[in-house]
Design an enzyme around this catalytic site. Structure first.
Site, mmCIF file in Angstrom:
data_model
loop_
_atom_site.group_PDB
_atom_site.id
_atom_site.type_symbol
_atom_site.label_atom_id
_atom_site.label_comp_id
_atom_site.label_asym_id
_atom_site.label_seq_id
_atom_site.Cartn_x
_atom_site.Cartn_y
_atom_site.Cartn_z
ATOM 1 N N GLY A 1 0.672 -1.447 0.137
ATOM 2 C CA GLY A 1 0.394 -0.089 -0.134
ATOM 3 C C GLY A 1 0.672 1.518 -0.323
ATOM 4 N N GLU B 1 0.114 5.569 1.432
ATOM 5 C CA GLU B 1 -0.298 6.381 2.064
ATOM 6 C C GLU B 1 -1.236 7.351 0.894
ATOM 7 O OE1 GLU B 1 2.617 5.203 2.236
ATOM 8 O OE2 GLU B 1 3.675 7.128 3.640
ATOM 9 N N HIS C 1 -2.793 -0.033 8.761
ATOM 10 C CA HIS C 1 -1.231 0.802 8.397
ATOM 11 C C HIS C 1 -1.655 2.086 7.802
ATOM 12 C CE1 HIS C 1 3.342 0.619 7.757
ATOM 13 N NE2 HIS C 1 2.523 1.470 6.930
ATOM 14 N N GLU C 2 -1.919 1.631 6.234
ATOM 15 C CA GLU C 2 -1.755 3.376 5.433
ATOM 16 C C GLU C 2 -2.748 4.222 6.222
ATOM 17 O OE1 GLU C 2 0.628 2.631 3.269
ATOM 18 O OE2 GLU C 2 0.885 0.881 2.964
ATOM 19 N N HIS D 1 -1.186 6.160 8.225
ATOM 20 C CA HIS D 1 -0.527 7.527 7.592
ATOM 21 C C HIS D 1 -0.694 8.771 7.749
ATOM 22 C CE1 HIS D 1 3.710 5.428 6.810
ATOM 23 N NE2 HIS D 1 2.738 4.036 5.861
ATOM 24 N N GLU E 1 7.414 5.127 9.431
ATOM 25 C CA GLU E 1 7.106 3.779 9.904
ATOM 26 C C GLU E 1 6.642 3.274 10.732
ATOM 27 O OE1 GLU E 1 5.368 2.831 7.087
ATOM 28 O OE2 GLU E 1 6.433 3.626 5.163
ATOM 29 N N ASP F 1 15.476 3.935 -1.719
ATOM 30 C CA ASP F 1 14.861 2.778 -2.265
ATOM 31 C C ASP F 1 15.931 1.858 -1.970
ATOM 32 O OD1 ASP F 1 12.709 3.698 -3.235
ATOM 33 O OD2 ASP F 1 14.112 3.847 -5.328
ATOM 34 N N TYR G 1 10.102 0.027 10.265
ATOM 35 C CA TYR G 1 8.804 -0.293 10.232
ATOM 36 C C TYR G 1 9.128 -0.539 12.236
ATOM 37 C CZ TYR G 1 7.281 -0.121 5.309
ATOM 38 O OH TYR G 1 7.091 0.501 5.045
HETATM 39 N N1 BES Z 1 4.958 3.896 2.521
HETATM 40 C C1 BES Z 1 4.905 2.690 2.789
HETATM 41 C C2 BES Z 1 4.966 2.526 1.570
HETATM 42 C C3 BES Z 1 6.828 3.356 0.911
HETATM 43 C C4 BES Z 1 7.781 2.777 1.492
HETATM 44 C C5 BES Z 1 6.177 2.649 -1.159
HETATM 45 C C6 BES Z 1 8.829 3.601 1.161
HETATM 46 C C7 BES Z 1 8.005 3.745 -1.022
HETATM 47 C C8 BES Z 1 9.328 3.867 -0.454
HETATM 48 C C9 BES Z 1 3.784 2.177 2.705
HETATM 49 O O1 BES Z 1 3.015 2.732 4.116
HETATM 50 C C10 BES Z 1 4.009 0.636 3.652
HETATM 51 O O2 BES Z 1 4.816 0.764 4.532
HETATM 52 N N2 BES Z 1 3.525 -0.825 2.833
HETATM 53 C C11 BES Z 1 3.743 -1.261 3.144
HETATM 54 C C12 BES Z 1 2.519 -2.367 3.759
HETATM 55 C C13 BES Z 1 2.818 -3.062 4.934
HETATM 56 C C14 BES Z 1 3.335 -2.378 6.467
HETATM 57 C C15 BES Z 1 1.084 -3.295 5.682
HETATM 58 C C16 BES Z 1 3.499 -2.324 1.915
HETATM 59 O O3 BES Z 1 4.000 -2.240 0.819
HETATM 60 O O4 BES Z 1 4.150 -3.592 2.459
HETATM 61 ZN ZN ZN Z 2 3.734 2.874 6.081
#
Ligand code: BES
Ligand code: ZN
Length: 657
Positions: free
Chosen positions: A310, A312, A336-337, A340, A359, A416, A424
């Site tokens: 996801g 956010e 989670h989202e 955010h 996170e 990245d 997290y």
């Molecule tokens: N913001 C993140 C996704 C993200 C992080 C995109 C860094 C680009 C760079 C999003 O909120 C996230 O953490 N997604 C997780 C969800 C999970 C922890 C429930 C995912 O994509 O797995």
């Molecule tokens: Zn996140």
């Protein structure tokens, strides 16, 4: 740390000073107040913009979505204010692989001496330098109008042909800007330390979704067959929350202030998956922090190549279709989202070095929501799964690696590359530790205080520290002295800068004990082949996440399970036919570790239908170990299916480029 402090900014000097003083001292706050008025250097090393001299206040994004040429074409108008004490003539903006056509100043174009794209500087792109004829006085505002087109090297956008969509009827496009990809859509100050309000004017032949509230649609003009979709975002947001999607999208309500948007054929399944939980989650979030600020909370279910679980994006969370599993067992992604909406979107990390503030807080709030909805053991259940992900990340990086710290050094690096479970989970554990240390009642008062203090602002870990200290310094109560003593003894530096795993708390294992017990039986079965008759009833009534715990436990068996045992497991438990990708992906990983030939084709098949990096990257790494030829062939075959970010990461994993 001192060297780091000296050559960076005033804030770091303040922190250095703070470390030499008792934790209850307000010295850091004072020093910073003095220092920021004299030295004002940017604290984000991942932007080429000079946001210490100019700040974006408002962004107007006007684009036509050109599906045929696979590009956005239009202009952005950035309203900038000069904030520097020392006057400056140059405005530097981030761009990456953009075709900048023209730059002008609204009303005052005669003030621009020249503009140019500076040579590319990896991994940050090419700064757009706009030179003014005369210095800008502090407080002066400008409206910079930039005509721009995206290029085929754009890393933020994915363009899908009709054949790549589920009903094969229309093209589709979507963006993913976090962490530093917004600069490949439009020139901007691409740092979470700068927040801007937005308006969007987007022309497209297909429905459009953006990270703002819809303000209107001017329907199709018969010549071009396009409509104009307008949106506004009046809450200032960082560039990484800019988002667009356009395709054959329909919507259905999933709560009093929420809709789900997806392909027309997927609408009813998506509605069912999300309608039971979304509003409940919002209400718990509101009771933990404060009222939801973004008016509506909606979810866009993207095509399967969406690279994350996801994202956010304000107003519309973007989500992978893998959460539509028909069992409502992946809604933790929504918790989670949604979280955010407070942590990250209202209160943002000032740079990606402090990503845990986004996170870690979000994971913390997500688990508080789980606990409120399903009961306290669910928080520990989720934390146990998180601990496994954290241990895997630490093992993969190496336990001394910079990226296993809570606060990391990203100078010269691509955020990245640092992405992992560490921010997290270590972030969650730090906050969980503070909750336990300071007591839940007091901590629950701190939560709204913190989110109010930094609402619509950005902060770093040192701001976080001073806010905790200040709050508990002032908070009255019978236990105030004891609390201050506890905080005085807290080793902030160890939490911020020590690599590797944090101390492991005592988890409530009530939800995983059955999983561990069944894993033990498989271990014995694997070793002797006797004593246990696996049958479907072993996991009857289990939640998908309990199966995940079982499979992760088995993944760590040394020696690994035999291919024969993996075969029996798949047959009896029906893992290969599960609709839940969390389960299938982990079963395939167990099979690959067993070098089972039987899972090779199913792995390649999954890699061709899911582009979520959480599954794709580990499966490629494991497939590569078992059958490199198949891994490379599968990647080449699906290269166009993957989002550019996913493609780049897998390329690095497989070919080290
Ligand atoms: N913001 C993140 C996704 C993200 C992080 C995109 C860094 C680009 C760079 C999003 O909120 C996230 O953490 N997604 C997780 C969800 C999970 C922890 C429930 C995912 O994509 O797995
Ligand atoms: Zn996140």
């Amino acid at each position: 740390m001192y060297i780091r402090a000296r050559h960076q900014c005033a804030k770091r000097i303040a922190i250095f000073a703070c470390r030499r003083h008792p934790v209850s001292c307000i010295f850091p706050v004072l020093v910073r107040k003095m220092a920021t008025t004299t030295i004002n250097a940017p604290r984000d090393p991942n932007t080429l913009s000079n946001y210490n001299n100019f700040l974006t206040q408002h962004t107007s994004a006007n684009f036509e979505i050109d599906f045929e040429r696979r590009r956005l074409d239009g202009n952005v108008i950035l309203k900038l204010i000069s904030i520097a004490d020392s006057e400056t003539k140059d405005i530097l903006l981030d761009t990456s692989h953009l075709d900048v056509k023209d730059v002008s100043l609204k009303d005052k174009n005669n003030l621009i001496a020249k503009w140019q794209l500076l040579p590319r500087f990896e991994p940050y792109g090419s700064a757009l330098k706009v030179s003014l004829k005369q210095e800008a006085a502090k407080g002066q505002t400008f409206e910079l109008d930039i005509r721009v087109q995206t290029t085929d090297k754009c890393t933020a956008l994915q363009w899908l042909t009709p054949a790549q969509t589920s009903n094969k009827k229309h093209s589709y496009m979507f963006s993913q800007c976090q962490a530093i990809h917004a600069r490949s859509i439009f020139p901007c100050q691409d740092t979470p330390d700068v927040k801007s309000t937005f308006d969007f004017h987007i022309r497209s032949p297909l429905p459009v979704i953006a990270s703002g509230l819809a303000t209107g649609v001017v329907s199709a003009d018969s010549d071009s067959g396009t409509s104009l979709y307008t949106f506004k975002q009046d809450i200032p947001i960082p560039s990484y929350l800019f988002a667009l999607a356009s395709g054959d999208i329909a919507t259905a309500p999933i709560g009093p202030r929420s809709v789900v948007a997806t392909g027309p054929e997927e609408l009813s399944a998506s509605k069912w998956e999300l309608e039971a939980d979304t509003e409940r989650f919002i209400q718990v979030g509101e009771s933990l922090v404060y009222d939801y600020a973004w008016t509506t909370y909606n979810v866009l279910i993207l095509p399967p190549s969406f690279p994350y679980g996801g994202m956010e994006n304000p107003v519309f969370t973007f989500a992978t279709p893998t959460i539509i599993s028909g069992d409502r067992q992946n809604v933790d992604v929504i918790a989670h989202e949604l979280s955010h909406s407070w942590s990250g979107n209202l209160v943002s990390n000032a740079s990606w070095e402090h990503f845990w503030l986004n996170e870690g807080w979000t994971t913390y709030l997500e688990r508080r929501i789980q606990a409120a909805v399903h009961g306290e053991p669910h928080r520990d259940f989720s934390a146990i799964i998180g601990w496994k992900a954290l241990s895997d990340s630490v093992r993969e990086f190496g336990e001394d690696h910079e990226f296993t710290k809570l606060v990391i050094d990203l100078k010269g690096k691509d955020p990245d590359d640092a992405f992992s479970s560490v921010p997290y989970e270590k972030g969650f554990h730090f906050l969980y530790h503070l909750e336990k240390l300071l007591g839940k009642e007091a901590w629950d008062e701190f939560i709204p205080h913190y989110f109010s203090k930094y609402k619509e602002k950005s902060l770093d870990s040192y701001d976080f520290k001073s806010t905790v200290l200040e709050f508990f310094e002032r908070r009255p109560g019978d236990d105030a002295t004891a609390t201050k003593k506890k905080l005085a003894a807290l080793d902030w530096d160890a939490w911020f800068y020590r690599p590797g795993l944090p101390p492991k708390p005592q988890f409530d294992t009530s939800m995983v004990d059955v999983c561990y017990a069944l894993a033990d039986k498989w271990k014995e079965f694997g070793q002797s082949g006797t004593g246990f008759q696996p049958a479907a009833k072993d996991i009857e009534g289990w939640m998908a996440n309990q199966v995940v715990v079982l499979l992760e436990r088995i993944q760590d068996f040394e020696p690994p399970l035999s291919a024969e045992a993996v075969h029996i497991m798949g047959q009896r438990y029906g893992f290969l036919t599960s609709r839940n990708v969390e389960v299938v992906a982990r079963y395939l990983a167990v099979g690959l570790k067993a070098k089972s030939q039987e899972v090779l084709e199913p792995t390649a098949e999954l890699l061709g239908r899911v582009g979520r990096m959480k599954f794709v990257r580990p499966l490629y790494r494991r497939l590569n170990e078992v059958d490199r030829e198949l891994a490379v062939r599968t990647f080449e075959k699906n290269r166009d299916f993957y989002h550019p970010i996913c493609r780049a990461m897998v390329e690095k994993d497989l070919f080290g480029t």
